[in-house]
Scaffold this motif. Structure first.
Motif, PDB file in Angstrom:
ATOM      1  N   ALA A   1      47.071  29.975  60.060  1.00 30.29           N
ATOM      2  CA  ALA A   1      46.052  29.534  59.111  1.00 30.29           C
ATOM      3  C   ALA A   1      45.987  30.475  57.907  1.00 30.29           C
ATOM      4  CB  ALA A   1      44.688  29.453  59.792  1.00 30.29           C
ATOM      5  N   MET A   2      46.163  31.758  58.147  1.00 30.06           N
ATOM      6  CA  MET A   2      46.110  32.726  57.044  1.00 30.06           C
ATOM      7  C   MET A   2      47.246  32.482  56.062  1.00 30.06           C
ATOM      8  SD  MET A   2      45.227  36.066  59.359  1.00 30.06           S
ATOM      9  CE  MET A   2      45.121  37.303  58.070  1.00 30.06           C
ATOM     10  N   ILE A   3      48.414  32.171  56.617  1.00 33.19           N
ATOM     11  CA  ILE A   3      49.565  31.908  55.752  1.00 33.19           C
ATOM     12  C   ILE A   3      49.352  30.632  54.947  1.00 33.19           C
ATOM     13  CG2 ILE A   3      52.017  31.329  55.776  1.00 33.19           C
ATOM     14  CD1 ILE A   3      52.153  33.136  58.355  1.00 33.19           C
ATOM     15  N   ASP A   4      48.894  29.594  55.643  1.00 34.02           N
ATOM     16  CA  ASP A   4      48.644  28.324  54.954  1.00 34.02           C
ATOM     17  C   ASP A   4      47.582  28.483  53.884  1.00 34.02           C
ATOM     18  OD1 ASP A   4      50.447  27.302  56.703  1.00 34.02           O
ATOM     19  OD2 ASP A   4      49.004  26.230  57.963  1.00 34.02           O
ATOM     20  N   MET A   5      46.600  29.310  54.218  1.00 34.76           N
ATOM     21  CA  MET A   5      45.479  29.528  53.310  1.00 34.76           C
ATOM     22  C   MET A   5      45.947  30.200  52.025  1.00 34.76           C
ATOM     23  SD  MET A   5      42.356  28.719  53.527  1.00 34.76           S
ATOM     24  CE  MET A   5      41.752  28.665  51.840  1.00 34.76           C
ATOM     25  N   ALA A   6      46.785  31.205  52.182  1.00 37.20           N
ATOM     26  CA  ALA A   6      47.295  31.918  51.007  1.00 37.20           C
ATOM     27  C   ALA A   6      48.054  30.958  50.103  1.00 37.20           C
ATOM     28  CB  ALA A   6      48.196  33.073  51.446  1.00 37.20           C
ATOM     29  N   GLU A   7      48.825  30.113  50.736  1.00 41.38           N
ATOM     30  CA  GLU A   7      49.618  29.149  49.990  1.00 41.38           C
ATOM     31  C   GLU A   7      48.712  28.181  49.228  1.00 41.38           C
ATOM     32  OE1 GLU A   7      52.826  25.758  51.199  1.00 41.38           O
ATOM     33  OE2 GLU A   7      52.598  27.469  52.556  1.00 41.38           O
ATOM     34  N   ARG A   8      47.672  27.744  49.932  1.00 46.24           N
ATOM     35  CA  ARG A   8      46.758  26.759  49.351  1.00 46.24           C
ATOM     36  C   ARG A   8      45.978  27.351  48.171  1.00 46.24           C
ATOM     37  NH1 ARG A   8      44.561  22.243  52.056  1.00 46.24           N
ATOM     38  NH2 ARG A   8      43.360  21.041  50.540  1.00 46.24           N
ATOM     39  N   LEU A   9      45.516  28.581  48.341  1.00 42.02           N
ATOM     40  CA  LEU A   9      44.776  29.228  47.245  1.00 42.02           C
ATOM     41  C   LEU A   9      45.665  29.357  46.020  1.00 42.02           C
ATOM     42  CD1 LEU A   9      42.817  32.071  49.112  1.00 42.02           C
ATOM     43  CD2 LEU A   9      41.868  29.975  48.123  1.00 42.02           C
ATOM     44  N   GLU A  10      46.891  29.715  46.275  1.00 46.97           N
ATOM     45  CA  GLU A  10      47.867  29.875  45.199  1.00 46.97           C
ATOM     46  C   GLU A  10      48.113  28.536  44.509  1.00 46.97           C
ATOM     47  OE1 GLU A  10      50.429  32.686  44.951  1.00 46.97           O
ATOM     48  OE2 GLU A  10      51.213  31.644  43.174  1.00 46.97           O
ATOM     49  N   LYS A  11      48.333  27.531  45.334  1.00 49.08           N
ATOM     50  CA  LYS A  11      48.665  26.205  44.807  1.00 49.08           C
ATOM     51  C   LYS A  11      47.523  25.645  43.965  1.00 49.08           C
ATOM     52  CE  LYS A  11      49.219  21.857  46.709  1.00 49.08           C
ATOM     53  NZ  LYS A  11      49.115  21.199  48.003  1.00 49.08           N
ATOM     54  N   GLU A  12      46.319  25.878  44.427  1.00 48.04           N
ATOM     55  CA  GLU A  12      45.177  25.324  43.707  1.00 48.04           C
ATOM     56  C   GLU A  12      44.660  26.266  42.633  1.00 48.04           C
ATOM     57  OE1 GLU A  12      42.260  23.152  45.608  1.00 48.04           O
ATOM     58  OE2 GLU A  12      43.600  22.296  47.113  1.00 48.04           O
ATOM     59  N   ASN A  13      45.431  27.358  42.449  1.00 44.10           N
ATOM     60  CA  ASN A  13      45.082  28.269  41.372  1.00 44.10           C
ATOM     61  C   ASN A  13      43.672  28.848  41.481  1.00 44.10           C
ATOM     62  OD1 ASN A  13      46.393  29.436  39.260  1.00 44.10           O
ATOM     63  ND2 ASN A  13      47.009  27.401  38.476  1.00 44.10           N
ATOM     64  N   LEU A  14      43.275  29.176  42.680  1.00 38.76           N
ATOM     65  CA  LEU A  14      41.928  29.702  42.899  1.00 38.76           C
ATOM     66  C   LEU A  14      41.952  31.224  42.843  1.00 38.76           C
ATOM     67  CD1 LEU A  14      40.868  27.284  45.746  1.00 38.76           C
ATOM     68  CD2 LEU A  14      40.077  27.261  43.375  1.00 38.76           C
ATOM     69  N   GLN A  15      40.823  31.778  42.459  1.00 38.54           N
ATOM     70  CA  GLN A  15      40.733  33.239  42.397  1.00 38.54           C
ATOM     71  C   GLN A  15      40.260  33.835  43.716  1.00 38.54           C
ATOM     72  OE1 GLN A  15      38.142  32.710  38.709  1.00 38.54           O
ATOM     73  NE2 GLN A  15      38.864  34.831  38.524  1.00 38.54           N
ATOM     74  N   SER A  16      39.681  33.000  44.555  1.00 38.63           N
ATOM     75  CA  SER A  16      39.144  33.468  45.832  1.00 38.63           C
ATOM     76  C   SER A  16      40.178  34.290  46.590  1.00 38.63           C
ATOM     77  CB  SER A  16      38.747  32.274  46.701  1.00 38.63           C
ATOM     78  OG  SER A  16      37.796  31.493  46.036  1.00 38.63           O
ATOM     79  N   ARG A  17      39.684  35.324  47.298  1.00 31.69           N
ATOM     80  CA  ARG A  17      40.602  36.203  48.014  1.00 31.69           C
ATOM     81  C   ARG A  17      40.211  36.311  49.474  1.00 31.69           C
ATOM     82  NH1 ARG A  17      38.611  40.354  43.872  1.00 31.69           N
ATOM     83  NH2 ARG A  17      39.794  39.795  42.004  1.00 31.69           N
ATOM     84  N   LEU A  18      41.238  36.287  50.299  1.00 31.55           N
ATOM     85  CA  LEU A  18      41.026  36.572  51.716  1.00 31.55           C
ATOM     86  C   LEU A  18      40.879  38.085  51.863  1.00 31.55           C
ATOM     87  CD1 LEU A  18      40.939  35.732  54.665  1.00 31.55           C
ATOM     88  CD2 LEU A  18      43.438  35.733  54.676  1.00 31.55           C
ATOM     89  N   LEU A  19      39.816  38.516  52.540  1.00 31.66           N
ATOM     90  CA  LEU A  19      39.594  39.953  52.690  1.00 31.66           C
ATOM     91  C   LEU A  19      39.837  40.453  54.113  1.00 31.66           C
ATOM     92  CD1 LEU A  19      36.226  40.387  50.734  1.00 31.66           C
ATOM     93  CD2 LEU A  19      38.556  40.772  49.883  1.00 31.66           C
ATOM     94  N   LEU A  20      39.326  39.685  55.082  1.00 33.74           N
ATOM     95  CA  LEU A  20      39.356  40.181  56.455  1.00 33.74           C
ATOM     96  C   LEU A  20      39.677  39.074  57.451  1.00 33.74           C
ATOM     97  CD1 LEU A  20      36.061  42.313  56.481  1.00 33.74           C
ATOM     98  CD2 LEU A  20      38.415  43.178  56.354  1.00 33.74           C
ATOM     99  N   GLN A  21      40.215  39.515  58.592  1.00 34.09           N
ATOM    100  CA  GLN A  21      40.381  38.620  59.728  1.00 34.09           C
ATOM    101  C   GLN A  21      39.742  39.308  60.917  1.00 34.09           C
ATOM    102  OE1 GLN A  21      42.161  38.890  62.876  1.00 34.09           O
ATOM    103  NE2 GLN A  21      43.790  37.368  62.826  1.00 34.09           N
ATOM    104  N   VAL A  22      38.868  38.597  61.596  1.00 30.33           N
ATOM    105  CA  VAL A  22      38.233  39.163  62.786  1.00 30.33           C
ATOM    106  C   VAL A  22      38.516  38.249  63.987  1.00 30.33           C
ATOM    107  CG1 VAL A  22      36.141  40.174  63.760  1.00 30.33           C
ATOM    108  CG2 VAL A  22      36.424  40.083  61.290  1.00 30.33           C
ATOM    109  N   HIS A  23      39.771  38.151  64.337  1.00 35.70           N
ATOM    110  CA  HIS A  23      40.242  37.444  65.537  1.00 35.70           C
ATOM    111  C   HIS A  23      40.068  35.927  65.495  1.00 35.70           C
ATOM    112  CE1 HIS A  23      40.806  41.422  66.916  1.00 35.70           C
ATOM    113  NE2 HIS A  23      39.524  41.668  67.104  1.00 35.70           N
ATOM    114  N   ASP A  24      38.853  35.433  65.246  1.00 27.94           N
ATOM    115  CA  ASP A  24      38.734  33.979  65.135  1.00 27.94           C
ATOM    116  C   ASP A  24      37.999  33.605  63.849  1.00 27.94           C
ATOM    117  OD1 ASP A  24      36.198  34.788  65.670  1.00 27.94           O
ATOM    118  OD2 ASP A  24      35.815  33.371  67.280  1.00 27.94           O
ATOM    119  N   GLU A  25      38.025  34.516  62.908  1.00 31.46           N
ATOM    120  CA  GLU A  25      37.182  34.385  61.744  1.00 31.46           C
ATOM    121  C   GLU A  25      37.916  34.910  60.519  1.00 31.46           C
ATOM    122  OE1 GLU A  25      33.846  36.922  62.299  1.00 31.46           O
ATOM    123  OE2 GLU A  25      32.693  36.041  60.659  1.00 31.46           O
TER     124      GLU A  25
END
Length: 875
Positions: free
Chosen positions: A806-830
């Motif tokens: 999901a993290m990989i897909d998410m990075a791709e999606r943010l990039e594709k949609e040209n969003l500024q939002s950033r993933l900061l943390l992963q806490v096992h299921d979050e």
DNA sequence: TGCACCACGC
DNA sequence: GACGTACGTGGTGCAA
């Protein structure tokens, strides 16, 4: 000075050492694990006990006088493995170097020698310590004799005084032979009375005293079956007792006085350690150990200028940072290996080379590294971009076997058969002495490392393909490393002022509580010291002792909770602990790691550590920030977006592990429950307690929740009983009822165990492996643990796979949609993001979409999300 | 410096 | 009956 005699049961300790340690070899192919274990044990005894007199007793020959009593004595015993037998001569040699007398006596066992000498020593006014791995010896315990029995491993010794024996078994030392007589001893093939185990034996002895008295009053025994058994096996019980009795007047030819100890022959000892290759022990004796010089010469070049001729496709690149926190330490050197050569250069050289920077940044030029995330971050801190990493030795090694991937270059290299390399410790030193060596030495070491990465790329790729794990490597873990590098580098903004406020307030409250506690205790002491606290609670205030640790009284939270009603002080201590934890770990701890520039913390995620595939987080650990109690949860108010008008956005999987279980096990009932969107704990309560939804009480739901928790984390009936405060038996029954309710799960559990037995490992959805060799162990504990691991790892590990995907897909999606939002943390299921206000609406769409569709299971994945100005508000 | 104990999260 | 029982990280105390 009081005279002190130490008597060691040589055979027993050698056995223990042999089975406790892996089969080590020295360079001549001689097995040395038992000798090594024996040595460490001996050293511990010498420093702990400082004996004035000492002897090691051995068994002599095969038959003893006990065989006359019972021909089958010690029958059916596995014969000593040859790998151990061959080590006995070395153990003798070891003792000679120590100048410790050893003794064996035809027809008698080591036990009898020890029994005889200890009696003699007691009479002569010695303090006596006996060391063995065999609990039988505890019968020799007395006012002046303590018996130490090795526990787990070899240096962990449990001391048996008469008091300790009384506490543990509720009998005096001289009744141990009666206990053995009744329960028998399978390892010595002493029969005892069938059907009588430790519990029953103790019960009988408490009632009757000895076997003889018991047999005299056999009519008084309660329980018909037990009485019959005792009557049938009368003679056997008496004989068993006799066999278990250690002889205290064997014809031992040495006297205690002769056993005085005058110290070791250090010269001989060093030679001995050298012969067996015990380098760590040699170092302890102040010897410098010269390196194994099968290091091959490596030819390399130190570059002061990097040009296109050095920069090739398919290079290995090695970045060295001395400190393991690469956000603090700087790069001390860089090495590279490719078709054109093997190079070392400094950071300055790299920085001044436009060619190098372009080469590093070029995505299309492939590089192999050791620890991609570290390499990317540490270069990026110098404004050098690193792209095109297509091999990471650390990650490859971790995927191939997470158990062995110690984060240590030399051991990884050795494991995969690379050419020899010095350990970092040998090159840099350790502890306070750790430093960067002269450039020539550093250059050589790093050149070797780059060389190893270069060599091992194809070898590891081959192994990954063989295991069907190549995709996991290239499509999951490698892309993830890049994402994690971004997350770490971005960091999380911290509201330092808020933290300082909290610190101030907490400090005041802690002060008051401390005063109150001291007042209630009637003395000033360190509440943070379990030792001092134990004395106050259990000696001064005479509160009942609920649990002991191996060093004293337990003062853990679950113990204190049980004592709350007994004394007012307990509640204050619990509160003090809670706030103290917040203050030291979370507030002060966090403040310590905030970077001056920009008020951010940069956690590091360890991607190659856990056995299940989860990540871990350090410096600071942002995966264990409090949430359960409101008081602690407030810490989250200090985690804020790094830019104005941004918000924190958090999304978590709901019950991902149980959904994974439903999928893997294919359990229809569970699948149905998730398809219908039911509350899974309530549903479990319904199925386990056989009631309908309306009749589920909160207590039933709590129990069901704990059982689900247990399934997910692979806890034992013991663990479940602890968390619910019920007996182990009840906990076992709960688990059984759960499995009866979900036959698909039961079947999965059985299948996965047999699969683990057959293959030696279990795997997750995305082919991550965990090897579980203990699954075939004859040791019940090890095996049970292994079985729970086999059941649990595919569940927890697959969940870890899914969120990584999901993290990989998410990075791709943010990039594709040209969003500024950033993933900061992963806490096992979050996953936790920071996002501009105006992107929140978009995130509410895409985050659940991406996470829920990371993989396709036969149950839906469900994601909840929330957002707010701080992490606290994103709840 | 290393170990024991305790406590936080998932 | 088996004596130790999800996985991590980090703080403090204490002995060496």
């Amino acid at each position: 000075m009081k005279k002190k005699l130490v008597l060691i049961d040589g055979n027993s300790i050698a056995y223990r050492a042999f089975f406790a340690l892996p089969l080590l070899n020295n360079d001549k192919g001689v097995h040395t694990n038992a000798v090594y274990g024996f040595t460490t044990m001996l050293q511990k005894i010498m420093t702990d006990e400082k004996p004035t007199h000492i002897l090691v007793a051995f068994d002599a020959g095969k038959t003893t006088f006990r065989h006359k009593t019972y021909g089958e004595y010690k029958g059916g015993r596995q014969k000593t493995p040859p790998e151990l037998s061959e080590q006995f001569p070395y153990i003798r040699e070891l003792l000679d170097a120590y100048q410790i007398p050893r003794y064996e006596l035809e027809n008698y066992e080591a036990d009898d020698i020890i029994g005889t000498l200890s009696l003699q020593a007691e009479k002569d006014g010695y303090e006596v310590k006996i060391i063995s791995g065999d609990k039988d010896l505890t019968q020799l315990s007395s006012e002046t004799t303590t018996v130490g029995i090795t526990r787990k491993g070899i240096t962990d010794i449990e001391m048996y005084t008469p008091e300790h024996i009384m506490e543990k078994w509720e009998i005096t030392p001289d009744r141990i032979i009666d206990m053995k007589g009744l329960m028998g001893d399978s390892s010595d093939n002493i029969p005892g009375v069938p059907g009588v185990g430790e519990k029953t034996a103790i019960k009988l002895l408490k009632q009757f005293g000895t076997i003889e008295k018991l047999l005299d009053s056999i009519d008084e025994v309660s329980g018909k079956k037990l009485k019959e058994k005792l009557e049938e096996n009368k003679d056997q019980a008496v004989m068993s007792k006799e066999l278990a009795t250690i002889l205290r007047e064997a014809p031992v030819k040495v006297t205690v006085e002769e056993l005085n100890y005058e110290g070791s022959d250090d010269k001989k000892l060093k030679e001995f350690f050298k012969e067996l290759g015990f380098n760590s022990l040699l170092e302890k004796m102040g010897e410098t150990v010269e390196e194994e010089q099968d290091l091959q010469d490596v030819s390399f070049e130190i570059l002061t200028e990097i040009n296109d001729g050095h920069l090739k496709e398919d290079s290995s690149l090695y970045i060295e940072v001395m400190e393991d926190n690469y956000f603090n330490g700087e790069i001390v050197g860089i090495s590279m290996r490719n078709q054109s050569g093997n190079y070392f250069f400094t950071l300055e050289t790299a920085l001044s080379s436009k060619a190098f920077k372009e080469w590093a940044a070029d995505e299309s030029i492939k590089k192999s590294v050791y620890d991609a995330k570290m390499s990317i971050v540490s270069l990026r801190r110098q404004d050098i971009k690193l792209n095109g990493v297509d091999f990471d030795l650390l990650i490859a090694s971790y995927i191939l076997n997470p158990a062995e991937s110690a984060d240590d270059f030399a051991s990884v290299a050795k494991r995969h058969g690379a050419s020899a390399i010095e350990s970092d410790e040998a090159v840099y030193g350790k502890g306070a002495k750790r430093k960067v060596p002269a450039e020539e030495k550093l250059a050589e070491h790093l050149a070797r490392k780059a060389n190893v990465v270069y060599e091992l790329k194809s070898i590891c790729e081959e192994s990954l393909k063989e295991n069907d794990q190549y995709q996991l490597f290239t499509d999951l873990e490698l892309p993830l490393a890049i994402i994690l590098a971004d997350m770490e580098y971005t960091g999380v903004a911290v509201d330092v002022d808020r933290l300082k406020e909290m610190k101030e307030e907490l400090a005041n409250r802690l002060d008051e509580m401390e005063k109150k506690i001291h007042e209630l205790a009637g003395e000033v002491f360190n509440i943070n010291s379990p030792k001092q606290l134990g004395v106050v609670l259990f000696e001064k205030l005479e509160l009942p002792v609920i649990k002991k640790t191996k060093t004293g009284y337990s003062t853990s939270a679950d113990v204190l909770e049980k004592l709350q009603s007994k004394h007012e002080i307990v509640e204050h201590i619990l509160n003090y602990r809670q706030l103290g934890k917040l203050q030291s770990t979370y507030i002060e701890g966090l403040l310590k790691v905030v970077h001056d520039d920009g008020h951010k913390v940069h956690t590091r995620f360890n991607q190659a550590l856990t056995q299940t595939g989860r990540l871990s987080s350090t410096d600071p650990n942002l995966q264990n920030i409090p949430i359960r109690l409101e008081e602690g949860r407030k810490i989250r108010q200090a985690f804020v977006p790094s830019e104005k008008n941004w918000l924190m956005f958090a999304a978590d999987y709901s019950q991902i592990e149980l959904r994974v279980l439903a999928h893997i096990a294919g359990d229809e009932k569970l699948i149905h429950a998730f398809n219908e969107g039911m509350d899974i704990h309530t549903k479990t309560a319904m199925d386990v307690f056989h009631v309908d939804a309306d009749s589920v009480t909160s207590n039933m739901r709590r129990h069901a929740k704990a059982v689900n928790f247990g399934i997910v984390y692979g806890i034992s009936d013991f663990g479940l009983s602890q968390s619910l405060g019920i007996t182990r038996k009840e906990a076992g029954e709960f688990i059984q009822r759960y499995l009866d309710s979900y036959p698909g799960v039961k079947e999965y559990m059985d299948d996965i165990i047999s699969e683990a037995k057959q293959k030696g490992f279990v795997k997750t959805l995305l082919q991550r492996r965990r090897y579980i060799p203990e699954i075939t162990s004859r040791n019940f504990n090890l095996r049970s643990f292994a079985e729970r691991t086999a059941m649990n790892t595919p569940i927890q590990g697959s969940a870890a796979d899914i969120i990584k995907k999901a993290m990989i897909d998410m990075a791709e999606r943010l990039e594709k949609e040209n969003l500024q939002s950033r993933l900061l943390l992963q806490v096992h299921d979050e996953l936790i993001f920071e996002a501009p206000e105006e992107e929140i609406e978009r995130l509410k769409e895409i985050v659940p979409d991406v996470m829920e569709n990371a993989v396709e299971l036969n149950v839906p994945l469900k994601v909840d999300y929330s957002y707010g100005p701080t992490w606290y508000d994103a709840k």
